[in-house]
Write an enzyme that holds these catalytic residues in place. Structure first.
Site, PDB file in Angstrom:
ATOM      1  N   ASP A 167     -10.235   9.571   9.410  1.00  0.00           N
ATOM      2  CA  ASP A 167     -10.111   9.044   8.066  1.00  0.00           C
ATOM      3  C   ASP A 167     -10.681   7.825   7.774  1.00  0.00           C
ATOM      4  O   ASP A 167     -10.130   6.978   7.382  1.00  0.00           O
ATOM      5  CB  ASP A 167      -8.543   9.065   7.874  1.00  0.00           C
ATOM      6  N   GLY A 187       0.662  -1.306  -0.043  1.00  0.00           N
ATOM      7  CA  GLY A 187      -0.021   0.083   0.039  1.00  0.00           C
ATOM      8  C   GLY A 187       0.805   1.287   0.111  1.00  0.00           C
ATOM      9  O   GLY A 187       2.057   1.295   0.352  1.00  0.00           O
ATOM     10  N   ARG A 188       0.418   2.119  -0.585  1.00  0.00           N
ATOM     11  CA  ARG A 188       1.217   3.442  -0.695  1.00  0.00           C
ATOM     12  C   ARG A 188      -0.107   4.961  -0.756  1.00  0.00           C
ATOM     13  O   ARG A 188      -0.969   4.514  -1.250  1.00  0.00           O
ATOM     14  CB  ARG A 188       2.032   3.569  -1.927  1.00  0.00           C
ATOM     15  N   LYS A 247       4.735   0.143   8.257  1.00  0.00           N
ATOM     16  CA  LYS A 247       4.309   1.436   7.534  1.00  0.00           C
ATOM     17  C   LYS A 247       5.497   2.236   7.798  1.00  0.00           C
ATOM     18  O   LYS A 247       5.886   2.571   8.993  1.00  0.00           O
ATOM     19  CB  LYS A 247       3.044   1.944   8.133  1.00  0.00           C
ATOM     20  N   GLY A 301       0.197   9.345   0.230  1.00  0.00           N
ATOM     21  CA  GLY A 301       0.835  10.618   0.097  1.00  0.00           C
ATOM     22  C   GLY A 301       1.970  10.848   1.634  1.00  0.00           C
ATOM     23  O   GLY A 301       2.717  11.386   1.252  1.00  0.00           O
ATOM     24  N   VAL A 356       3.371   1.119   3.088  1.00  0.00           N
ATOM     25  CA  VAL A 356       3.253   0.049   3.781  1.00  0.00           C
ATOM     26  C   VAL A 356       3.812  -1.192   3.034  1.00  0.00           C
ATOM     27  O   VAL A 356       3.306  -1.286   1.780  1.00  0.00           O
ATOM     28  CB  VAL A 356       1.651  -0.298   4.015  1.00  0.00           C
TER      29      VAL A 356
END
Length: 340
Positions: free
Chosen positions: A151, A35-36, A57, A38, A42
């Site tokens: 979030d 995962g990526r 992370k 801004g 991860v």
């Protein structure tokens, strides 16, 4: 002729998968990128001390250079790690090494809700409510520890295989260790800027007002709307129009976007998506309880949102929202047409 100089060592600053894969950071060997965003990347990694797979992370290196952020990151990571809840991804360790902040978490084999919706489209309302109930339980547990997520979105909801036919999925909520409040202390976020998508942000976050757990109620309602219809409640051409919609536009009724859903769900989503936190459900689990009751046809939440304890309000005292400027009008694709 002299041989060429050896290549430079992997750069944490670059943060690229092909730079870091196979390297060791804080006792973890990076195996693959999963995962990526801004502000972080991860990785699936191997804990070399305990010989187990973890999700690691790595935060943007610039964040570690801010003393205020480092202190708050340490505090919030400890709070998140202290929450023992079956639907919150456990945090094993958080720290700093060679100028890089990192969080080691349980590796969850499965997919996130974003991928699930993209592959399957709108989910059956029983499945959507079942997933929402597990997320709501995690959020309320965090709120009990004075931690607001800020979030909540499909990408932060992991869906793993459940234990049996009565529990076909097990849901985890992740990404507690990097809050908008922390980032605002670093200069990475300023007024009018947000980290991540704007599709699920509560009106009080946009206007800079104080937030509590009810902003997570709003975001969870946006997620529920997407799991039931395939799209978040507000779709606009640009970020400014989307911010306007969250603050002033009424959300579209679920039953209009997906015929066949129980009409009673419309009132529940309208209340959870109320512009004022005082008009929403007091907790995420109360919101999900109302969803379940409405789906079963036994719930009272079929009315428009009301403000409790405000007393009677005359029509003349209610200030209507301003008319939207041209740039904030809804956008319709070629397959859609504006309502008459």
């Amino acid at each position: 002729m002299a041989p060429p100089p050896p290549p430079p060592p992997p750069s944490h600053e670059a943060g690229r998968a092909y730079d870091l894969l196979g390297t060791e950071i804080a006792g973890y060997r990076l195996e693959s990128e999963i995962g990526r965003g801004g502000m972080a990347v991860v990785y699936r990694a191997r804990d070399l001390r305990l010989d187990r797979t973890v999700a690691l992370k790595l935060l943007a290196p610039g964040l570690a250079r801010n003393d205020t952020f480092r202190q708050r990151f340490t505090y919030e990571s400890r709070v998140a790690a202290a929450i023992d809840h079956p639907h919150i991804v456990p945090v094993f360790e958080a720290g700093e090494t060679d100028g890089v902040l990192y969080i080691a978490m349980r590796f969850v084999a499965g997919q996130d809700l974003r991928v699930l919706i993209d592959r399957r489209g709108p989910l059956p309302h029983t499945t959507a409510i079942r997933i929402a109930g597990q997320v709501a339980s995690a959020l309320d547990a965090a709120h009990d520890h004075d931690l607001v997520h800020r979030d909540v979105k499909p990408g932060n909801i992991l869906v793993a295989a459940g234990t049996d036919s009565d529990h076909p999925e097990h849901v985890y909520l992740t990404d507690f260790g990097l809050t908008k409040k922390s980032l605002s202390l670093t200069g990475f976020t300023t007024v009018g800027q947000f980290v991540g998508t704007l599709d699920y942000v509560a009106p009080e976050q946009i206007s800079g007002r104080p937030v509590d757990g009810r902003c997570d109620v709003y975001s969870l309602a946006c997620v529920v709307h997407e799991t039931l219809t395939g799209a978040p409640p507000f779709r606009r051409d640009d970020d400014m129009a989307l911010l306007w919609a969250h603050q002033y536009d009424a959300p579209p009724p679920l039953s209009a976007e997906r015929p066949g859903l129980p009409a009673e769900l419309d009132g529940v989503l309208a209340k959870a998506l109320a512009k004022s936190p005082q008009d929403r459900y007091a907790s995420c689990l109360r919101f999900v309880a109302a969803l379940r009751a409405a789906a079963a046809g036994t719930g009272p939440d079929t009315h428009r949102p009301t403000r409790v304890g405000a007393g009677p309000v005359s029509p003349a005292a209610v200030e209507p929202p301003p008319p939207p400027p041209r740039w904030a009008l809804p956008v319709f694709s070629q397959r859609e047409s504006p309502p008459s």
